[in-house]
Design an enzyme around this catalytic site. Structure first.
Site, PDB file in Angstrom:
ATOM      1  N   SER A   9      28.688  38.691  40.875  1.00  0.00           N
ATOM      2  CA  SER A   9      29.238  37.390  41.232  1.00  0.00           C
ATOM      3  C   SER A   9      28.411  36.715  42.317  1.00  0.00           C
ATOM      4  CB  SER A   9      30.683  37.544  41.700  1.00  0.00           C
ATOM      5  OG  SER A   9      30.750  38.398  42.833  1.00  0.00           O
ATOM      6  N   TYR A  40      34.354  36.382  43.727  1.00  0.00           N
ATOM      7  CA  TYR A  40      35.306  36.684  42.662  1.00  0.00           C
ATOM      8  C   TYR A  40      36.523  37.451  43.178  1.00  0.00           C
ATOM      9  CZ  TYR A  40      32.095  35.615  38.723  1.00  0.00           C
ATOM     10  OH  TYR A  40      31.273  35.004  37.795  1.00  0.00           O
ATOM     11  N   GLY A  41      36.408  38.038  44.367  1.00  0.00           N
ATOM     12  CA  GLY A  41      37.392  39.007  44.835  1.00  0.00           C
ATOM     13  C   GLY A  41      38.839  38.569  44.796  1.00  0.00           C
ATOM     14  N   CYS A  71      28.910  44.537  40.046  1.00  0.00           N
ATOM     15  CA  CYS A  71      29.948  43.893  40.846  1.00  0.00           C
ATOM     16  C   CYS A  71      31.233  44.673  40.627  1.00  0.00           C
ATOM     17  CB  CYS A  71      30.109  42.441  40.393  1.00  0.00           C
ATOM     18  SG  CYS A  71      31.532  41.580  41.085  1.00  0.00           S
ATOM     19  N   ASN A  72      31.837  45.163  41.698  1.00  0.00           N
ATOM     20  CA  ASN A  72      33.055  45.951  41.566  1.00  0.00           C
ATOM     21  C   ASN A  72      34.210  45.131  41.013  1.00  0.00           C
ATOM     22  OD1 ASN A  72      32.970  48.881  42.923  1.00  0.00           O
ATOM     23  ND2 ASN A  72      31.492  47.560  43.936  1.00  0.00           N
ATOM     24  N   THR A  73      34.335  43.872  41.441  1.00  0.00           N
ATOM     25  CA  THR A  73      35.433  43.046  40.954  1.00  0.00           C
ATOM     26  C   THR A  73      35.306  42.805  39.460  1.00  0.00           C
ATOM     27  OG1 THR A  73      35.619  41.950  43.108  1.00  0.00           O
ATOM     28  CG2 THR A  73      36.646  40.864  41.234  1.00  0.00           C
ATOM     29  N   CYS A 201      32.381  47.880  47.344  1.00  0.00           N
ATOM     30  CA  CYS A 201      31.785  46.549  47.177  1.00  0.00           C
ATOM     31  C   CYS A 201      30.303  46.705  47.449  1.00  0.00           C
ATOM     32  CB  CYS A 201      32.402  45.533  48.134  1.00  0.00           C
ATOM     33  SG  CYS A 201      31.588  43.908  48.093  1.00  0.00           S
ATOM     34  N   THR A 202      29.490  46.138  46.585  1.00  0.00           N
ATOM     35  CA  THR A 202      28.047  46.372  46.703  1.00  0.00           C
ATOM     36  C   THR A 202      27.416  45.655  47.896  1.00  0.00           C
ATOM     37  OG1 THR A 202      27.775  44.634  45.024  1.00  0.00           O
ATOM     38  CG2 THR A 202      27.687  46.924  44.285  1.00  0.00           C
ATOM     39  N   HIS A 203      28.183  44.796  48.572  1.00  0.00           N
ATOM     40  CA  HIS A 203      27.707  44.203  49.822  1.00  0.00           C
ATOM     41  C   HIS A 203      27.733  45.209  50.980  1.00  0.00           C
ATOM     42  CE1 HIS A 203      28.336  40.321  47.855  1.00  0.00           C
ATOM     43  NE2 HIS A 203      27.832  39.698  48.907  1.00  0.00           N
TER      44      HIS A 203
END
Length: 283
Positions: A9, A40-41, A71-73, A201-203
């Site tokens: 996202s 997107y979260g 993206c985890n979401t 979360c990839t951040h």
């Protein structure tokens, strides 16, 4: 033959791309960030599914045989629907996306690879999850982990301000400490027996120095990049027909729904070196 598609996202999937390229540098990659519509979260399941579906279709139309939802979401809210409802249609000879290759198109996510290894990373069988609101609410990690390890307890806490802090370039600032400590303390209060925390979360790897600072001693941190890369490598060993459809020139292209200059400016927080991005329209 075509590149491996990686969708996110926003920017966090760049950490997944980096981990995969470190292990599998010979392949070509096409990264797509839907930055104009991020984050997107907090969006609904239906909206995340529609946005993710558009991105996957775009990557397929550009020659990708395999797309990874970095993206985890999107993995939590859209992957199952795409795999069950859309892929059979897209792989049909009647589909405008159909490509006559030896292997069907595939879409993979980032939750399953982490779930597969978590059983070896916890002794107390109590696992924590720090993620976006959408990922925590979906309970996707809990469901995937309990399929493989029914005895493991999973406790999640949403961290709504972590992504904005990172994308604003404030991950190293003193102000970030307050928000990192607040969520870690909240998680440990909910379950003091936690001995492994998934960074869902990839951040979040960009906040690692702060996270390490406030996580109790003896609690293991589980970022995703390396596990996703290893999982992809193993996937290729099991699915050689798909691996053969992935081109190998060591190249990478970056696409964004935002202005390319904006993407290039923020992407420098996630990846070393200069990045040249191209604009793409998904709507």
């Amino acid at each position: 033959m075509g590149p491996i598609g990686i969708f996110d996202s926003g920017y966090g999937g760049l950490t997944i791309l980096h981990g995969i390229r470190q292990l599998l540098p010979e392949y070509d990659y096409l990264y797509l960030g839907d930055n104009a519509r991020a984050p997107y979260g907090s969006r609904s399941f239906d909206v995340v599914y529609q946005f993710t579906r558009q991105a996957v279709m775009k990557l397929f139309s550009m020659g990708c045989q395999l797309v990874i939802l970095g993206c985890n979401t999107a993995s939590a809210k859209a992957l199952r629907s795409i795999q069950q409802n859309d892929l059979p249609e897209w792989n049909s000879p009647d589909s405008p996306l159909f490509a006559p290759t030896e292997a069907p198109r595939r879409v993979l996510g980032v939750i399953r690879p982490t779930a597969e290894v978590i059983g070896t990373l916890t002794e107390s069988r109590h696992v924590g999850l720090l993620a976006t609101e959408g990922t925590v609410r979906s309970e996707s990690y809990k469901l995937e982990i309990n399929k493989l390890f029914p005895g493991i307890s999973v406790t999640g806490v949403a961290c709504p301000l972590w992504v904005p802090i990172i994308e604003a370039g404030e991950a190293d600032s003193p102000g970030a400490d307050y928000f990192v400590k607040k969520r870690i303390d909240q998680l440990m209060r909910l379950d003091p027996q936690i001995d492994a925390i998934i960074l869902g979360c990839t951040h979040y790897p960009l906040l690692m120095p702060k996270i390490v600072k406030y996580v109790p001693q003896g609690v293991r941190l589980v970022p995703q990049g390396d596990y996703v890369a290893s999982s992809l490598q193993n996937y290729f060993l099991r699915h050689t027909d798909i691996e053969r459809e992935c081109s190998k020139h060591g190249s990478v292209r970056y696409l964004t729904t935002e202005h390319p200059d904006r993407f290039q400016e923020t992407a420098q927080y996630f990846l070393p070196g200069p990045i040249v991005a191209e604009h793409v329209d998904l709507s």
